[in-house]
Design a protein around this motif. Sequence first.
Motif, PDB file in Angstrom:
ATOM      1  N   GLU A   1       0.779   7.586   5.367  1.00 35.35           N
ATOM      2  CA  GLU A   1      -0.319   6.627   5.232  1.00 35.35           C
ATOM      3  C   GLU A   1      -1.666   7.343   5.238  1.00 35.35           C
ATOM      4  O   GLU A   1      -2.558   7.004   4.434  1.00 35.35           O
ATOM      5  CB  GLU A   1      -0.290   5.599   6.370  1.00 35.35           C
TER       6      GLU A   1
ATOM      7  N   ARG B   1      -4.275   7.245   2.141  1.00 34.50           N
ATOM      8  CA  ARG B   1      -5.643   6.747   2.298  1.00 34.50           C
ATOM      9  C   ARG B   1      -6.681   7.814   1.970  1.00 34.50           C
ATOM     10  O   ARG B   1      -7.747   7.516   1.421  1.00 34.50           O
ATOM     11  CB  ARG B   1      -5.834   6.212   3.720  1.00 34.50           C
TER      12      ARG B   1
ATOM     13  N   GLU C   1       0.834  -1.202   0.000  1.00 30.07           N
ATOM     14  CA  GLU C   1       0.000   0.000   0.000  1.00 30.07           C
ATOM     15  C   GLU C   1       0.871   1.255   0.000  1.00 30.07           C
ATOM     16  O   GLU C   1       1.889   1.327   0.686  1.00 30.07           O
ATOM     17  CB  GLU C   1      -0.902  -0.003   1.244  1.00 30.07           C
TER      18      GLU C   1
ATOM     19  N   GLU D   1      -9.462   7.512  -0.862  1.00 30.09           N
ATOM     20  CA  GLU D   1     -10.865   7.795  -0.542  1.00 30.09           C
ATOM     21  C   GLU D   1     -11.462   8.790  -1.525  1.00 30.09           C
ATOM     22  O   GLU D   1     -12.592   8.612  -2.010  1.00 30.09           O
ATOM     23  CB  GLU D   1     -10.951   8.346   0.885  1.00 30.09           C
TER      24      GLU D   1
END
Length: 476
Positions: free
Chosen positions: A461, A465, A331, A469
């Motif tokens: 991170e 994210r 990720e 989103e």
Amino acid sequence: MVNDVRIFLDELKGKKVAFVGMGVANVPCAKWLASHGVIVYACDKRDKEYIGVDICAELEALGVNFSLGDKYLSVLPDMDLVFRSHGILPFQNHWIGECIERGQKVTTEMEIFFKYCPSKIIAVTGSNGKTTTTTLISKMLEKSGKRVFLGGNIGKALMPELENITAEDYAVVELSSFQLLTMGNMVNKPDISVVTNIESTHLDHHISLDEYVDAKRNILIYQSADAKTVLNADCDYSIGGRVYHDMRFDVRGRLFQFSVRHPVENGAYMKDNGDIVFAENGKETFVMNKSSIIIPGMHNVENYCTAITAVWGLVSVDDIVSVAESFGGVEHRIEFVREFNGVRYYNDSIATSPSRVISGLKAFDQKIIMLCGGSDKGNDMSQMVPLILEKVKLLVLNGATADKIYEAVVNAEGFNECGIEVVMTDTMESALNIAKEKAVKGDIVSLCPACPAFDQFKTFEYRGRKFKELVNSFKD
């Protein structure tokens, strides 16, 4: 639970232990010690809302005490043991020295883990490639049927796992310079040390380049003569030409190296035709062609050569190839998010330095739309500019470093001829909206910041994210 760990926990029962900085490592460690009868104090200058209301509720349910706000360190004189967050560097925080003067021990989660871990430890550090390499090593070992505990700087605390780890297991640990800085108690550990590369970075936190490099050296200078050390044959470990920095002189056991440029005597390297082989004792074993690796970029070929060198002799070639053909990436590392209206969006939020940007841009075979900018950690932005002029059609800058990157790009030789469009805005979200409006079918949009996230987010991170989103919320 092995006996040494049981003794450690028994000795702490009824003692007062403080955790300073309630982040991803200290929170689970505070829970673990509290669950074993230790009197735990959670200390942080930030409030419960920042730490997380649900997290604080879990801690309180276990009996953890809180010391928050401006006077969060006021409880330290009463503590028997103090855990600092890995991001709190000892030579820059006077309270650590005050604790030591009072006769208190200041330690970290990772120092305790290394002291009591009964299994073999494979530890990975470096300026770039740590997380992917650590993950690859873990997956290769798991594919071979071994039980693996993965953690450290990769985002999981390992100290609580001391309750479960046995001598037959493997701990695969990513270590940052902040974690390694005070780890001088690693007697005969790690069993396998990996240093992916070294470059000048994190100078906004370390006192000097010397301190940064010496912290990295801790990963190998305490190894035994039976240990294995993996270094990068393509990297000059004597930064600035100072020979005493060259880690090859520090190797205690057997040295293995890897390369994507030329053969090595012992280790994995890539040939001109893309074949990856492992060389040892004058013999070469074919592993795979780089085309078997499904995650993009030559830097990931390098990561595979690193991981192969680390696990050689512990896993089969078939296990290595199986991972290469199935592992889609970590990720935030050139992570494919979504295709929307014919435009592909990638999350490369981990690209917090110019060298990572260079690796990210090289992974694509067309000009892209690049979102760049964040907080400033003192990096020289000029090194990535030539590739930006070559590989980027639209550069959308945002955050605290927008002006700095803008000046480096527009004043560079070749700027007027390359055709790049540069736009500046305030936030990452605004930059993404601009990219979305300007992108056409067939384009690639990549969040490739070149900087840390602290000007707008808690960590890279959180930034990644949020980016995902927002991209996943796009509607026609």
